[in-house]
Motif scaffolding. Sequence first.
Motif, mmCIF file in Angstrom:
data_model
loop_
_atom_site.group_PDB
_atom_site.id
_atom_site.type_symbol
_atom_site.label_atom_id
_atom_site.label_comp_id
_atom_site.label_asym_id
_atom_site.label_seq_id
_atom_site.Cartn_x
_atom_site.Cartn_y
_atom_site.Cartn_z
ATOM 1 N N THR B 222 30.685 134.490 54.705
ATOM 2 C CA THR B 222 31.943 134.651 55.458
ATOM 3 C C THR B 222 33.248 134.633 55.006
ATOM 4 O O THR B 222 33.263 134.654 53.531
ATOM 5 C CB THR B 222 32.277 133.165 56.357
ATOM 6 O OG1 THR B 222 33.118 133.209 57.257
ATOM 7 C CG2 THR B 222 32.313 132.232 55.369
ATOM 8 N N LYS B 223 34.421 134.889 55.651
ATOM 9 C CA LYS B 223 35.631 135.262 54.791
ATOM 10 C C LYS B 223 36.008 133.969 53.887
ATOM 11 O O LYS B 223 35.812 133.041 54.324
ATOM 12 C CB LYS B 223 36.829 135.455 55.849
ATOM 13 C CG LYS B 223 38.066 135.725 55.325
ATOM 14 C CD LYS B 223 39.274 135.926 56.344
ATOM 15 C CE LYS B 223 40.402 136.319 55.557
ATOM 16 N NZ LYS B 223 41.565 136.679 56.583
ATOM 17 N N GLY B 224 36.237 134.468 52.383
ATOM 18 C CA GLY B 224 36.772 133.489 51.503
ATOM 19 C C GLY B 224 35.481 132.710 50.886
ATOM 20 O O GLY B 224 35.638 132.170 49.925
ATOM 21 N N MET B 225 34.312 133.019 51.220
ATOM 22 C CA MET B 225 33.037 132.522 50.608
ATOM 23 C C MET B 225 32.947 133.515 49.557
ATOM 24 O O MET B 225 31.832 134.308 49.542
ATOM 25 C CB MET B 225 31.968 132.401 51.525
ATOM 26 C CG MET B 225 30.612 131.984 50.937
ATOM 27 S SD MET B 225 30.832 130.339 50.353
ATOM 28 C CE MET B 225 30.403 129.391 51.802
ATOM 29 N N GLU B 577 36.252 130.185 58.250
ATOM 30 C CA GLU B 577 36.684 130.619 56.941
ATOM 31 C C GLU B 577 36.776 129.762 55.895
ATOM 32 O O GLU B 577 36.932 128.185 55.993
ATOM 33 C CB GLU B 577 38.295 131.040 57.164
ATOM 34 C CG GLU B 577 38.745 132.011 55.713
ATOM 35 C CD GLU B 577 40.036 132.494 56.130
ATOM 36 O OE1 GLU B 577 40.451 132.501 57.368
ATOM 37 O OE2 GLU B 577 40.824 132.786 55.134
#
Lengths: 188, 606
Positions: B222-225, B577
């Motif tokens: 996911t975003k930011g991972m 996020e």
Amino acid sequence: MNVVSTRPQKIHPHKFTLWLAIGSIIMMFAGLTSAYIVKGEQPGWSTVVVPKIFYYSTGVILISSLTMQMALKSFKERNMQQYRILLTVTATLGLAFLVMQILGFQQLFNSGVKLEGGAGAAQFLYIIFGLHGLHVLGGAIALLVMFLKAFSARVRNYNAIPVEVISTYWHFVDLLWVYLFVFFLVKS
Amino acid sequence: MSNDALHGHPEVVTTHDAHHDEHHVHHHKETFITKYVFSQDHKMIAKQFLITGMVWAVLGGLMSVLFRLQLGYPDQAFPWLEDILGRWAKGGKISAENYYALVTMHGTVLVFFVLTGGLSGTFANFLIPLQIGARDMASPMMNMLSYWFFFGGSIVMVSSLFVQTGPFSGGWTAYPPLSALGDASPGSKVGMDLWITAMALFVVSSLLGGLNYVSTVLNMRTKGMSMTRMPLTMWALFFTAVLGILSFPVLLSGFILLLFDRHGGTSFYLSDIYIATTQQALPNEGGSAILFQHLFWFLGHPEVYIILLPAMGLSSEIISVNARKPIFGYMAMVGSMFAITILAFLVWAHHMFVTGLNPFLGSVFVLLTLLIAVPSAIKVFNWLTTIWKANIRFTPGMLFALGFVSLFISGGLTGIFLGNSTLDIHLHDTYFVIAHFHIVMGVSAFFGMFAGVYHWFPKMYGRFLNNTLAYIHFWVTLAGAYMIFWPMHYEGLAGMPRRYFDYSNWESFKQFAELNKFISTVAIIVFAVQLLFLFNFFYSIFKGRKVTTMNPWGATTLEWTTPIRPGHGNWVGEIPEVHRWAYDYSKDGRDFIPQTEPIGPNESHH
Ligand code: HEM
Ligand SMILES: [Cu+2]
């Protein structure tokens, strides 16, 4: 929220999975060719003359790689007519390759090189080329599916991913063949 | 185009065409068949792997109880056994042939079907999408196939128990000539063909699963991972899958050559053989049984890390959560797992020191083998430092994770003995080896798996396991494991060989008769306690205490941001996020900070 990628251009997971699978297949053939090398250093090793027909089949699979690439290009240009023709040509060349491989096996077999008793270059040849053939067969079946899809009027599909996946695979089995063929030429 | 709908995973959808898009909008109607049988939901597939693995574990464990009965009480007959087991225990005793069949099946089943299929299959499937923030695997379809190949392999393997000539009996390593010649032993006939078929199906299953795990971890976060924000479980399962993808195919090539030796008349592995039972000299020449050993152990050694790494990952996570402290040396943990992954491919010949291996080559493998002690020691140090001065919550999951660390240390130390080619001349194929690998890989990986089950059961079933039963399970199993396997070191040092049916005729091993009785008795008790665990497991699925909060352990990771009983797709709304790593415990005066919380303006750096 749009889950955007954390990196600039992300590769489609299916394509990526294919690359991993290719790594896996490479390991299998690396295992077999290493076995060949290890075995070749042992007493009682026998060599083999690679039948001429395998040179021709090499030509055929190389050309099929070319037509596959052209098919992909026409697909991306939405030139479906040409795409279908090229796909058909590629699949036909693939099948021709397989037939030639079988003929090669037959020639070898008729010249008295059997599986029984031996464990030399010839036995490896049957197994390694045979397994490669199975991988080509798998690709040819996938091409057949693509082919049927391309002709079915109901599904209008402009997603290039599956075509890219199969063409990458096709180039891979081509390169794999070149490696195996050269390996046998050098080693026996 | 494939059907394996990527369940509304936005980053994938964008690359698909419009036609495919609408496919995601309407939710599937789930029937019993699509929900519980041919499910493509990673969580259900994980449960399928877990429960199949449990069935296998019971079978494999039962086999060890049977052959331990023989080893502990070689001169006694148990007529009631014949009533239950029929021809397996004629006259209440296990025949020598059956003994070998049991040992072989026990090893095969526990190594591959329980601790590879069952362990990776369960936790890679369950945790990867949940902890990286994905709705499902990269290819749910392949994932489903992976389970069904596993199931198919299982059926074939079980069926070999029922053929007339019995299952394969030449050891889980399947060395030729026992595995290559039908005439070599009863188990080498159909039993071996079924064994190879089952293993081939198993390899396909592992590959399908592994490709998916790697692809998912690398592409669907996911975003930011970012990779370095992932919990260590993810890294561990990722490296495990990489190992499998690169080593199982080599095993497969070994098996293919073996098949040709069995049925094609080739002699890759066979040379100069005279079979006593049929009084026949075989024509095969020039083959090399050592070649098989190379191909086998090229998988075989990575395999022990395929078993161990998931247990390491699960334990790291559980230890950090329950110590309420960040894991010590996150990057060092990742780095050591990476080092282990690389080294795993470079040490296989330490299983072959006594095969006539060139001593110079042997010394290279000694060096590489002992090098593995470095990353292993780093990991142990980090686990111990994580619990150092921590305010530990002794949940059952935490206890099993600590038990894992204890067993890994004990078993790792004896590995240093075995890694020396000179010592190995004395120790190889003795009970010292049995003791070593059971502790370091068998039991410790089981502990990692139990830790995982206790810790994530609430996420799997929305209920808790019973704690009292769990504590009994833990203490009896830990004490029992040491009581069973510790004494085996002494037997091994005294030279007692493995894979023997009866030691009582051996003057030098008569001293161990009582010890063997003791080991066998403990083994039966430990086995019984595992049944207690199974009872707890199945009872709690239906009757366990209900989970009432989304995050019962107060953990930072993403799986605890899903509903208590997540549906297919995991998050109801958008995928959260991620703003930080997974180990912000006891930070800035707060007990824990979830990964989804943005970094505050005054927050300290870790
Ligand atoms: C209650 C638990 C267990 C007991 C009492 C037990 C006991 C034994 C014994 C005594 C042997 C040696 C038999 C012989 O060589 O004659 C053996 C072999 C073996 N066990 Fe276990 N075991 C247990 C659990 C496990 C587990 C969890 C694993 C998973 C890694 C495992 C894997 C093996 C393997 C690979 C062999 C070698 C088989 C062979 O020689 O081909 N065992 N076990
Ligand atoms: Cu090893």
